[in-house]
Scaffold this motif. Structure first.
Motif, PDB file in Angstrom:
ATOM      1  N   UNK A  74      34.173 -15.028  11.027  1.00  0.00           N
ATOM      2  CA  UNK A  74      33.783 -14.874  12.425  1.00  0.00           C
ATOM      3  C   UNK A  74      32.915 -16.061  12.799  1.00  0.00           C
ATOM      4  N   UNK A  75      33.278 -16.724  13.879  1.00  0.00           N
ATOM      5  CA  UNK A  75      32.506 -17.860  14.372  1.00  0.00           C
ATOM      6  C   UNK A  75      32.075 -17.537  15.787  1.00  0.00           C
ATOM      7  N   UNK A  76      30.781 -17.605  16.021  1.00  0.00           N
ATOM      8  CA  UNK A  76      30.221 -17.228  17.316  1.00  0.00           C
ATOM      9  C   UNK A  76      29.819 -18.470  18.102  1.00  0.00           C
ATOM     10  N   UNK A  77      30.075 -18.457  19.400  1.00  0.00           N
ATOM     11  CA  UNK A  77      29.653 -19.513  20.330  1.00  0.00           C
ATOM     12  C   UNK A  77      30.122 -20.898  19.912  1.00  0.00           C
ATOM     13  N   UNK A  78      31.430 -21.066  19.894  1.00  0.00           N
ATOM     14  CA  UNK A  78      32.025 -22.341  19.503  1.00  0.00           C
ATOM     15  C   UNK A  78      33.166 -22.659  20.480  1.00  0.00           C
ATOM     16  N   UNK A  79      33.231 -23.895  20.982  1.00  0.00           N
ATOM     17  CA  UNK A  79      34.314 -24.232  21.914  1.00  0.00           C
ATOM     18  C   UNK A  79      35.642 -24.405  21.183  1.00  0.00           C
ATOM     19  N   UNK A  80      36.720 -24.227  21.904  1.00  0.00           N
ATOM     20  CA  UNK A  80      38.051 -24.330  21.309  1.00  0.00           C
ATOM     21  C   UNK A  80      38.294 -25.726  20.728  1.00  0.00           C
ATOM     22  N   UNK A  81      37.772 -26.773  21.370  1.00  0.00           N
ATOM     23  CA  UNK A  81      38.010 -28.135  20.873  1.00  0.00           C
ATOM     24  C   UNK A  81      37.437 -28.327  19.467  1.00  0.00           C
ATOM     25  N   UNK A  82      36.295 -27.719  19.198  1.00  0.00           N
ATOM     26  CA  UNK A  82      35.673 -27.851  17.876  1.00  0.00           C
ATOM     27  C   UNK A  82      36.447 -27.048  16.829  1.00  0.00           C
TER      28      UNK A  82
END
Length: 168
Positions: free
Chosen positions: A80-88
């Motif tokens: 689970x990855x929280x608060x990350x933009x799609x580009x990253x």
């Protein structure tokens, strides 16, 4: 009539193309968040173009400051990855299959084992541990929840849950 129609079309086409400055993306400068490989934001760098930031940070661990942040979950690894933009996500994990989820999909829960010795009613606890739980499991958890693990002739062992590690 034909001339009026042609004049009208020419005027509308001409007006729609006016006042639109042609700006090349290579010269637009933005603010960028620089992250570690673990996707933790380290610092913000401003006034850089995409080419400049890519040259300065070739590992790809950066994203534009104005990108919307989302939450991501990968079922195969339970990541689970929280608060990350799609580009990253695309840059850092290109071959992994993340799905966008609600940011409340996963949560950190603390737990410990409670051991009750029946003959004298004494209680002992194991050290507190922390885990990440996701999906439907969260609907059944609440602070103070005790789940029976095992029972013997003289003791009952349960697992207690806490959302903050202090209040059980």
């Amino acid at each position: 009539m034909k001339q009026i129609l042609i004049l009208f079309l020419f005027t509308s086409l001409n007006l729609s193309c006016k006042d639109k400055p042609q700006v090349l993306p290579e010269i637009i400068k933005f603010c960028w968040n620089i992250t570690s490989q673990q996707l933790i934001t380290i610092k913000t760098v401003c006034d850089k173009t995409a080419v400049e930031i890519a040259t300065e940070y070739p590992d790809g661990c950066y994203y534009r400051n104005d990108e919307p942040l989302k939450c991501w979950f990968e079922t195969s690894t339970n990541s689970f990855i929280k608060n990350c933009p799609v580009s990253l996500i695309i840059k850092v994990a290109p071959n992994r299959n993340f799905t966008m989820v609600d940011c409340n999909f996963c949560a950190r829960w603390y737990y410990r084992e409670k051991r009750k010795f029946l003959p004298n009613s004494s209680i002992t606890y194991t050290p507190t541990s922390v885990t990440q739980l996701c999906g439907d499991t969260l609907a059944t958890l609440y602070r103070g929840r005790e789940v029976p693990l095992r029972q013997s002739a003289d003791s009952i062992i349960t697992r207690q849950f806490s959302d903050n590690g202090n209040d059980w």
